[in-house]
Design an enzyme around this catalytic site. Structure first.
Site, PDB file in Angstrom:
ATOM      1  N   ASP A 515       0.850  -1.203   0.000  1.00 52.63           N
ATOM      2  CA  ASP A 515       0.000   0.000   0.000  1.00 52.63           C
ATOM      3  C   ASP A 515       0.883   1.248   0.000  1.00 52.63           C
ATOM      4  O   ASP A 515       0.907   2.019   0.963  1.00 52.63           O
ATOM      5  CB  ASP A 515      -0.914  -0.033   1.224  1.00 52.63           C
ATOM      6  CG  ASP A 515      -2.011   1.021   1.149  1.00 52.63           C
ATOM      7  OD1 ASP A 515      -2.186   1.616   0.072  1.00 52.63           O
ATOM      8  OD2 ASP A 515      -2.696   1.222   2.170  1.00 52.63           O
ATOM      9  N   ARG A 516       1.572   1.473  -1.127  1.00 52.13           N
ATOM     10  CA  ARG A 516       2.568   2.546  -1.209  1.00 52.13           C
ATOM     11  C   ARG A 516       1.933   3.927  -1.392  1.00 52.13           C
ATOM     12  O   ARG A 516       2.504   4.938  -1.033  1.00 52.13           O
ATOM     13  CB  ARG A 516       3.528   2.244  -2.371  1.00 52.13           C
ATOM     14  CG  ARG A 516       4.606   3.291  -2.603  1.00 52.13           C
ATOM     15  CD  ARG A 516       5.503   3.472  -1.404  1.00 52.13           C
ATOM     16  NE  ARG A 516       6.562   4.425  -1.672  1.00 52.13           N
ATOM     17  CZ  ARG A 516       6.430   5.754  -1.651  1.00 52.13           C
ATOM     18  NH1 ARG A 516       5.246   6.281  -1.387  1.00 52.13           N
ATOM     19  NH2 ARG A 516       7.450   6.543  -1.890  1.00 52.13           N
ATOM     20  N   LYS A 517       0.774   3.965  -1.990  1.00 51.39           N
ATOM     21  CA  LYS A 517       0.066   5.228  -2.258  1.00 51.39           C
ATOM     22  C   LYS A 517       0.963   6.230  -2.998  1.00 51.39           C
ATOM     23  O   LYS A 517       1.179   7.358  -2.564  1.00 51.39           O
ATOM     24  CB  LYS A 517      -0.471   5.858  -0.977  1.00 51.39           C
ATOM     25  CG  LYS A 517      -1.524   5.026  -0.258  1.00 51.39           C
ATOM     26  CD  LYS A 517      -2.088   5.758   0.950  1.00 51.39           C
ATOM     27  CE  LYS A 517      -3.172   4.956   1.636  1.00 51.39           C
ATOM     28  NZ  LYS A 517      -2.639   3.771   2.349  1.00 51.39           N
ATOM     29  N   PHE A 518       1.452   5.827  -4.162  1.00 49.32           N
ATOM     30  CA  PHE A 518       2.279   6.711  -4.977  1.00 49.32           C
ATOM     31  C   PHE A 518       1.489   7.972  -5.337  1.00 49.32           C
ATOM     32  O   PHE A 518       0.291   7.903  -5.622  1.00 49.32           O
ATOM     33  CB  PHE A 518       2.705   6.005  -6.261  1.00 49.32           C
ATOM     34  CG  PHE A 518       3.707   4.899  -6.050  1.00 49.32           C
ATOM     35  CD1 PHE A 518       5.033   5.193  -5.763  1.00 49.32           C
ATOM     36  CD2 PHE A 518       3.321   3.577  -6.139  1.00 49.32           C
ATOM     37  CE1 PHE A 518       5.963   4.185  -5.575  1.00 49.32           C
ATOM     38  CE2 PHE A 518       4.240   2.558  -5.955  1.00 49.32           C
ATOM     39  CZ  PHE A 518       5.569   2.854  -5.664  1.00 49.32           C
TER      40      PHE A 518
END
Length: 688
Positions: A515-518
């Site tokens: 869940d990096r949420k770039f």
């Protein structure tokens, strides 16, 4: 004006500077003419230019206008002279828009509805005047009058009248011949030959009898046809880009397009209602409906999750026939999906009215699905018109056609599969059937896992050590379809640790989800995803991104992830209190997902955003007890997440990680989530 010279005196002046010649002259058309008028010579004789301009101004005073515009380029000195001497506002029409700066076709200050009088030096067929008028009208100006110094008497006046433009002439060819004959400047034989030539060489302007040609040129004038190098959503570089959305700012042009479109179907196609493909064709359908008193409806891309929840707005009945309206077609997929959505509501949609076909297989695709196309302009026809009028050269035209022929666009799913995509609005399918519809390998794998393991549970393993992460993964792995990590909070991260996590995902058959949420620009995101300390793309099958930066972020992730068989989930809605996502943001995110459906497999969301069964809705913040925490997290219980919020996958964190028995808690959430989905499907079946 007291000082205004007689027309006969102006004729003598023009003859004296060789602006009026008699003899034998080859015209541009190849025809031999007994006379020739070159009023450009006046720029070297300022007294004659001033006298001629005063005659034009004398006529102008009797007309209603806010500005004048000289036909480029021969009439610009005349218009400039009038503007300077009499303080008359002037506009400048370019032959071609600049490729830099404001890129305007018309320079000067004006507002929609301003009346502009065109100034010309010589009128033959009126073609140049009509081109100038078309450009001015496309900018919202009103053009009803043109003033010329000389009318050659070869059909120009009639051609202009046919387009609602009145020609006012300072001199006629007959008056010129008479004055020069009287002053012995020409012989009676020359006069007779000239008059006979006029009578037998009446020219009908092709732009008058061909409204499609006129529309194409005006579209080019406003920048709807762009040539160069353009990157499409699929990454392909195209030499042509067609943007008909610009028409909405040019009401006169839009009206003319809609009139010609309606002629294609009037008395030929039987229909009860109109509907524009959302959202680029809504203004076209509305214009046609208003002009002809037709019933128009609005098709939403996604049914509202509040209010009436309608997919179609407006008045209609089941069984009615709908004429679908679109602006530009490539593959025809958008048209087809709109037709299927209309059919799902009981409306028959088998005819499409189109402005422009890029000729990339769209018509054939629609024909296979039983949809008839009624097309106003094909791109090959538009290129021929632009070539004819020297707006482009043969090399560019050939390059564009080679590209289009070499790159046919196909609808990427069969009619039966697409029917399930678009017509079963709000109908839940079993996970294995949804897997069969997916083209992305990750979404296909994920739906298959959900079906085989009877789970739609994703564990949010927000722990701070590798040992805790691996222990949780091994313990609850049998009960989950996904394991979500925040790898940057691990205090002892190593590449060996993720290798062990991958082994556990294979052992227990779950998907790893970082869940990096770039949220950065494409070039930065590309490096963050592929490299750095974590090398996320090497081990995480799914990652998340914000849609705020625009499609560039998806393109960057896709460039790295697709070759590795990865996928992306977009954040469409958040569970934290006071978050800034709104309905418009969510709709834009859904549209982005559709555009990149081969890489984007779903959303982080708090509600059902689309009925497309290939797209996953993943709802975070699921916990069956607490209402929230002191940092703004707002919880929802597992059953409500599925039945009320449309979740396909429930994301549970602290409800499992902080439980006394994480395995028992995971099993409980697994059963609640999966049973809620199946119960909802059962309820829908009983309601049918």
């Amino acid at each position: 004006m007291d000082h205004l010279q007689k027309p006969s005196e102006l004729i003598q002046d023009l003859h004296s500077i060789n602006a009026v010649k008699f003899g034998s002259f080859k015209l541009k058309s190849g025809i031999m003419s007994p006379f020739y008028f070159d009023l450009r010579a006046m720029i070297s004789y300022p007294n004659t230019l001033l006298k001629a301009s005063e005659h034009v101004y004398d006529i102008l005073q009797n007309l209603e206008y806010e500005s004048i515009c000289g036909v480029p380029y021969t009439a610009l000195p005349i218009a400039s002279c009038i503007s300077t001497m009499h303080r008359v506002p002037m506009l400048l029409k370019r032959k071609e828009a600049k490729s830099y700066g404001t890129k305007k076709m018309v320079e000067g200050v004006f507002v929609n509805g301003d009346r502009c009088v065109i100034v010309e030096d010589v009128v033959t067929s009126g073609g140049s005047v009509l081109e100038t008028a078309a450009c001015l009208k496309s900018e919202g100006l009103v053009v009803t009058d043109v003033i010329t110094i000389l009318d050659r008497g070869q059909g120009g006046q009639k051609n202009l009248e046919n387009q609602g433009i009145t020609l006012h002439s300072v001199l006629s060819i007959q008056s010129v011949i008479a004055a020069l004959l009287e002053s012995a400047k020409i012989t009676s034989e020359q006069a007779e030959t000239s008059l006979n030539f006029i009578e037998t060489n009446q020219l009908i302007s092709k732009s008058v009898i061909d409204p499609i040609e006129d529309i194409v040129l005006r579209l080019h004038d406003i920048g709807s046809f762009r040539f160069g190098s353009f990157k499409l959503s699929n990454g392909m570089i195209t030499p042509i880009y067609i943007d008909l959305r610009l028409v909405i700012s040019h009401p006169s042009l839009m009206s003319d397009i809609c009139k010609q479109m309606y002629k294609l179907v009037e008395g030929v196609v039987q229909f009860d209602i109109l509907c524009g493909v959302p959202y680029a064709a809504l203004h076209l359908a509305t214009c046609i409906a208003n002009d002809h008193g037709l019933n128009n409806v609005l098709l939403r891309k996604v049914a509202k999750q509040y209010g009436t929840g309608k997919l179609i707005e407006g008045v209609y009945k089941e069984g009615q026939k709908c004429l679908v309206v679109e602006d530009v077609m490539v593959s025809g997929q958008g048209i087809y999906e709109s037709c299927e959505s209309l059919k799902s509501q009981g409306v028959e949609a088998t005819d499409v009215l189109l402005v422009l076909d890029r000729e990339q297989n769209g018509e054939r695709n629609l024909k296979k699905q039983g949809i008839r196309l009624h097309c106003l302009i094909r791109v090959s026809e538009a290129l021929d018109i632009l070539l004819k009028h020297k707006r482009i050269d043969a090399e560019l035209s050939n390059e564009v056609m080679r590209f289009l022929k070499a790159n046919p666009a196909n609808i990427p799913f069969t009619k039966a599969e697409d029917h399930q995509r678009t017509s079963q609005i709000n109908k839940l399918l079993p996970f294995d059937e949804r897997a069969a519809l997916c083209s992305n390998p990750v979404s296909k794998k994920l739906f298959t896992i959900m079906h085989e393991k009877h789970t739609n549970l994703c564990l949010s393993a927000d722990v701070t050590t590798v040992d805790m992460l691996l222990k949780l993964a091994d313990q609850v792995g049998p009960h989950i379809c996904m394991l979500k990590t925040h790898v940057d909070i691990l205090e002892d991260f190593t590449t060996a640790a993720v290798a062990q996590l991958v082994e556990l995902s294979q052992k227990h058959n779950f998907v790893i989800f970082e869940d990096r949420k770039f949220s950065d620009i494409g070039s930065t995101v590309k490096q963050q995803y592929a490299g750095g300390l974590y090398k996320i793309a090497d081990w995480s099958e799914v990652t998340t991104a914000h849609s705020i930066p625009g499609p560039g972020i998806v393109q960057a992730l896709q460039a790295v992830g697709s070759p590795k068989g990865r996928a992306c989930v977009l954040l469409a809605e958040m569970s934290s209190k006071g978050n800034l996502t709104n309905a418009s943001y969510s709709v834009a995110t859904v549209n982005m997902a559709r555009e990149y459906s081969d890489f984007v497999i779903g959303f982080i969301s708090q509600s059902k955003l689309t009925s497309d069964p290939t797209l996953l809705h993943m709802t975070p913040g699921v916990k069956n007890t607490d209402k929230g925490d002191n940092l703004g997290q707002q919880y929802v219980n597992a059953a409500d997440a599925v039945t009320l919020r449309g979740a396909d996958i429930i994301i549970v964190g602290r409800g499992i990680t902080q439980a006394a028995d994480p395995v028992a808690a995971a099993n409980e959430y697994k059963n609640l989530g999966y049973e809620s989905y199946e119960n909802l499907r059962t309820q829908q079946k009983s309601d049918e």
